[in-house]
Design an enzyme around this catalytic site. Structure first.
Site, PDB file in Angstrom:
ATOM      1  N   HIS C  16       0.823  -1.199   0.081  1.00 22.57           N
ATOM      2  CA  HIS C  16       0.126   0.051  -0.041  1.00 22.57           C
ATOM      3  C   HIS C  16       0.800   1.272  -0.065  1.00 22.57           C
ATOM      4  O   HIS C  16       2.132   1.168   0.171  1.00 22.57           O
ATOM      5  CB  HIS C  16      -1.049  -0.046   1.097  1.00 22.57           C
ATOM      6  CG  HIS C  16      -0.248   0.327   2.261  1.00 22.57           C
ATOM      7  ND1 HIS C  16      -1.060   1.162   3.468  1.00 22.57           N
ATOM      8  CD2 HIS C  16       0.776   0.210   2.929  1.00 22.57           C
ATOM      9  CE1 HIS C  16      -0.423   1.261   4.603  1.00 22.57           C
ATOM     10  NE2 HIS C  16       0.924   0.922   4.302  1.00 22.57           N
ATOM     11  N   CYS C  35       5.307   6.792   4.350  1.00 27.86           N
ATOM     12  CA  CYS C  35       4.321   6.035   3.934  1.00 27.86           C
ATOM     13  C   CYS C  35       3.676   6.324   2.512  1.00 27.86           C
ATOM     14  O   CYS C  35       2.787   5.716   2.181  1.00 27.86           O
ATOM     15  CB  CYS C  35       3.418   6.010   4.846  1.00 27.86           C
ATOM     16  SG  CYS C  35       3.901   5.119   6.343  1.00 27.86           S
ATOM     17  N   HIS C  39       4.942   0.701  -0.395  1.00 31.56           N
ATOM     18  CA  HIS C  39       5.849  -0.267   0.436  1.00 31.56           C
ATOM     19  C   HIS C  39       4.732  -1.250   0.827  1.00 31.56           C
ATOM     20  O   HIS C  39       3.679  -1.576   0.254  1.00 31.56           O
ATOM     21  CB  HIS C  39       6.378   0.311   1.872  1.00 31.56           C
ATOM     22  CG  HIS C  39       5.204   1.211   2.725  1.00 31.56           C
ATOM     23  ND1 HIS C  39       4.740   2.181   2.259  1.00 31.56           N
ATOM     24  CD2 HIS C  39       4.844   0.585   3.813  1.00 31.56           C
ATOM     25  CE1 HIS C  39       3.596   2.493   3.377  1.00 31.56           C
ATOM     26  NE2 HIS C  39       3.719   1.489   4.377  1.00 31.56           N
ATOM     27  N   HIS C  41       3.490  -4.666   3.902  1.00 33.14           N
ATOM     28  CA  HIS C  41       3.579  -5.340   5.024  1.00 33.14           C
ATOM     29  C   HIS C  41       3.135  -6.812   5.040  1.00 33.14           C
ATOM     30  O   HIS C  41       2.255  -7.145   4.410  1.00 33.14           O
ATOM     31  CB  HIS C  41       2.554  -4.587   6.210  1.00 33.14           C
ATOM     32  CG  HIS C  41       2.800  -3.094   6.426  1.00 33.14           C
ATOM     33  ND1 HIS C  41       4.235  -2.757   6.935  1.00 33.14           N
ATOM     34  CD2 HIS C  41       2.235  -1.916   5.971  1.00 33.14           C
ATOM     35  CE1 HIS C  41       4.033  -1.250   6.879  1.00 33.14           C
ATOM     36  NE2 HIS C  41       2.978  -1.133   6.418  1.00 33.14           N
ATOM     37  N   ASP C  77      -5.109 -10.626   0.138  1.00 30.28           N
ATOM     38  CA  ASP C  77      -3.652 -11.240   0.280  1.00 30.28           C
ATOM     39  C   ASP C  77      -2.876 -11.083  -1.148  1.00 30.28           C
ATOM     40  O   ASP C  77      -3.440 -11.431  -2.047  1.00 30.28           O
ATOM     41  CB  ASP C  77      -4.011 -12.780   0.799  1.00 30.28           C
ATOM     42  CG  ASP C  77      -2.722 -13.363   1.012  1.00 30.28           C
ATOM     43  OD1 ASP C  77      -1.645 -12.617   1.478  1.00 30.28           O
ATOM     44  OD2 ASP C  77      -2.514 -14.613   0.970  1.00 30.28           O
ATOM     45  N   HIS C  78      -1.826 -10.879  -0.904  1.00 30.35           N
ATOM     46  CA  HIS C  78      -1.040 -10.486  -2.317  1.00 30.35           C
ATOM     47  C   HIS C  78      -1.555  -9.528  -3.069  1.00 30.35           C
ATOM     48  O   HIS C  78      -1.648 -10.161  -4.600  1.00 30.35           O
ATOM     49  CB  HIS C  78      -0.364 -11.997  -2.747  1.00 30.35           C
ATOM     50  CG  HIS C  78       0.321 -12.911  -2.008  1.00 30.35           C
ATOM     51  ND1 HIS C  78       0.249 -13.277  -0.963  1.00 30.35           N
ATOM     52  CD2 HIS C  78       1.850 -12.953  -2.380  1.00 30.35           C
ATOM     53  CE1 HIS C  78       1.670 -13.941  -0.509  1.00 30.35           C
ATOM     54  NE2 HIS C  78       2.342 -13.643  -1.401  1.00 30.35           N
ATOM     55  N   GLU C 122      -0.192  -3.726  11.711  1.00 31.77           N
ATOM     56  CA  GLU C 122       0.786  -3.291  10.356  1.00 31.77           C
ATOM     57  C   GLU C 122       1.949  -4.026  10.654  1.00 31.77           C
ATOM     58  O   GLU C 122       2.686  -4.504   9.783  1.00 31.77           O
ATOM     59  CB  GLU C 122       0.712  -1.890  10.122  1.00 31.77           C
ATOM     60  CG  GLU C 122      -0.024  -1.459   9.081  1.00 31.77           C
ATOM     61  CD  GLU C 122       0.205   0.126   8.814  1.00 31.77           C
ATOM     62  OE1 GLU C 122       1.092   0.518   9.782  1.00 31.77           O
ATOM     63  OE2 GLU C 122      -0.499   0.609   7.975  1.00 31.77           O
TER      64      GLU C 122
END
Lengths: 137, 137, 137, 137, 137, 137
Positions: C16, C35, C39, C41, C77-78, C122
């Site tokens: 994100h 941010c 990047h 997490h 996810d992914h 996070e």
């Protein structure tokens, strides 16, 4: 060429108790302490493959390694290792014997010569690791 | 003389996606699975130096090792590894290629011959470790 | 009757970046700091249901709660949360907005009145938790 | 006066299986899934007491809370919860029923009115928490 | 409107010993056990703020909360809490008294009415949490 | 025959400060940074033995290894390493010197030739590991 190791870690929950059929209850208690009683763990299983990094940027497709490890996980997850897993019948299910047995099972499910290490972690206090499976226990 | 290893672990958060420009989208999907899509991780970076323990009780000043590792962290933290990091342009940012690239970067920032191992941990399930950087990918 | 809470924790990896389309790059940088760059997490998603324990010894079948949470996991996810998830388009994907959006999605997938809390973690340093979803952001 | 909560966390390893004697094997399998088979966990037990901080700087001597929790740990550690623990006989050993039973046992071992919460953590994915013990299951 | 909580977790390493100047060595030993001896911990400090989520998608800028917490960390990290921290002189540095003192320090460094909870984690076995700072110990 | 490694991990909480009596305060500060001040850690101590797996399924009884490690833990837990531990007097208590000293102490408490590695973990960022104890520091 640089060598690389990929380690994959999967988890399973299983019951076990440590007791040798060749020993009396008293001898088993002396040898295995509270582990002679039925109990269980959230185990972690680590398997490591080694090699050179290919043009695809991988030492081995992690999905291939995971599939090989799943042949173990599918047999042991949510099972009683002492009685429900044919591949372990007759073995005292110490962390050492589990690591040896899992090494052989993962090795058979991978291309030859790639597996270099298997570890079984029983709790945050105990880790069992082997670099070669050797003969059956 | 006893040898000693000091391992320092630092963390960073980055995005990446796995896809080779030499392959079609379909081939990339088959090869890299869901990792072809943009996603990200809280990575851990581990670097290990080895040596004998000096009169100061240290194998290497941990601040020196940390500084060398920060040359990596400063480039990759809160970045998209696929597009924002010049040192990684052209490489598929697999854990393996990251480990090789980071090894070379940390090695250059340390006194010669001290670095012995670099590991990149992507998730609690995947660890990539190299003991020698070899040539550029 | 005693009340009980069941909390289930699942993990996903996503990219994100934080930036409001209503703001200039400079304003976004001032507001969101590093941010604003792409990047990612390894997120943890926690969902909590509350109730009384039934004759089956459960406050809710954990498989039911997991299925409801998978409606979120399957979407994120992914993925890149900033661009790939229709349900999040238009929202700045702060941990707070993710927690609110995930709360609504899980709530819709569960029997009414059972969900009491959703948390998004996070990193090991940041946790966002809401007890009621409120209106859409 | 500020109120304070002290939470102590202890760990134990135990086996269990989920099955109600009132149900058929088929019904148990439908209800409890793979948990009908014997398996086990490294459990964490958390107990929380609340109060004001005394002149000694403590809300309760942590050794007193630990002693109360040990009355549980001594009964369940390295045991099969389904068959070996008299206090649990007749209960399906779900996380919920364990939390309720452990609440009552710890409450009895502490000065009245001090215990406010007990949680049982089965795995890194499942947490069961109760704030009042209620009646026996 | 939905309310949201943001919890930030920072770590520090400090020494301490528990002993009241008003008590004899024997009384201190009986009260505090092995903690009467100088020892130390890797502490975690958690601070939670609550509010509604603003147009920027945040309940509070996490950098603001971190800055407030750094006023504590800067005083206590790599210090002996028993002797080196003016704000703690005269207090027995139990987890409870640390939580109360840190609550007051963080509260002063934040906009009024936003802080709702502070926790001090001494080890993986002990957590101290307060929701209101009350008077000085 | 397959070789096996058993690693046991125990934890202790201790204070220390780094300063050499041979150096001025200024030199110590330059060399050891903030560690010249009294502080402390929740340490982890790892010890690894290697061998072949016996008929009892064990490379070494884990209770024997634990007993050997307790000879260290009993000396250092809830102590100030700089002043309270005779075996460490005169040594700067860096992670390296602790690992060397603990290696020698554990080795003496085990059957000869079995210990292969000792690691001291100071924080989640620093690990010190030695494979042979060498001479006294």
């Amino acid at each position: 060429m640089a060598t690389m190791e990929l380690t994959k870690i999967l988890r399973f929950s299983a019951a076990h108790r440590l007791a040798s059929p060749a020993l009396s209850p008293k001898e088993n208690l002396r040898l295995y302490g509270p582990c002679v009683r039925g109990h269980g763990h959230n185990y972690a299983l680590e398997a490591t493959v080694r090699g050179v990094v290919g043009a695809d940027g991988m030492v081995m497709d992690a999905a291939v390694l995971e599939r090989a490890m799943r042949t173990v996980i599918d047999l042991v997850d949510h099972r009683d290792l002492t009685s429900d897993v044919p591949a372990l019948i007759g073995a005292v299910t110490t962390g050492e014997n589990l690591a040896l047995a899992f090494y052989r099972m993962i090795e058979r499910a991978l291309p030859p010569g790639r597996l270099v290490r298997v570890a079984v972690i029983e709790t945050e206090n105990n880790r069992f690791e082997t670099e070669a499976a050797g003969e059956a226990p």
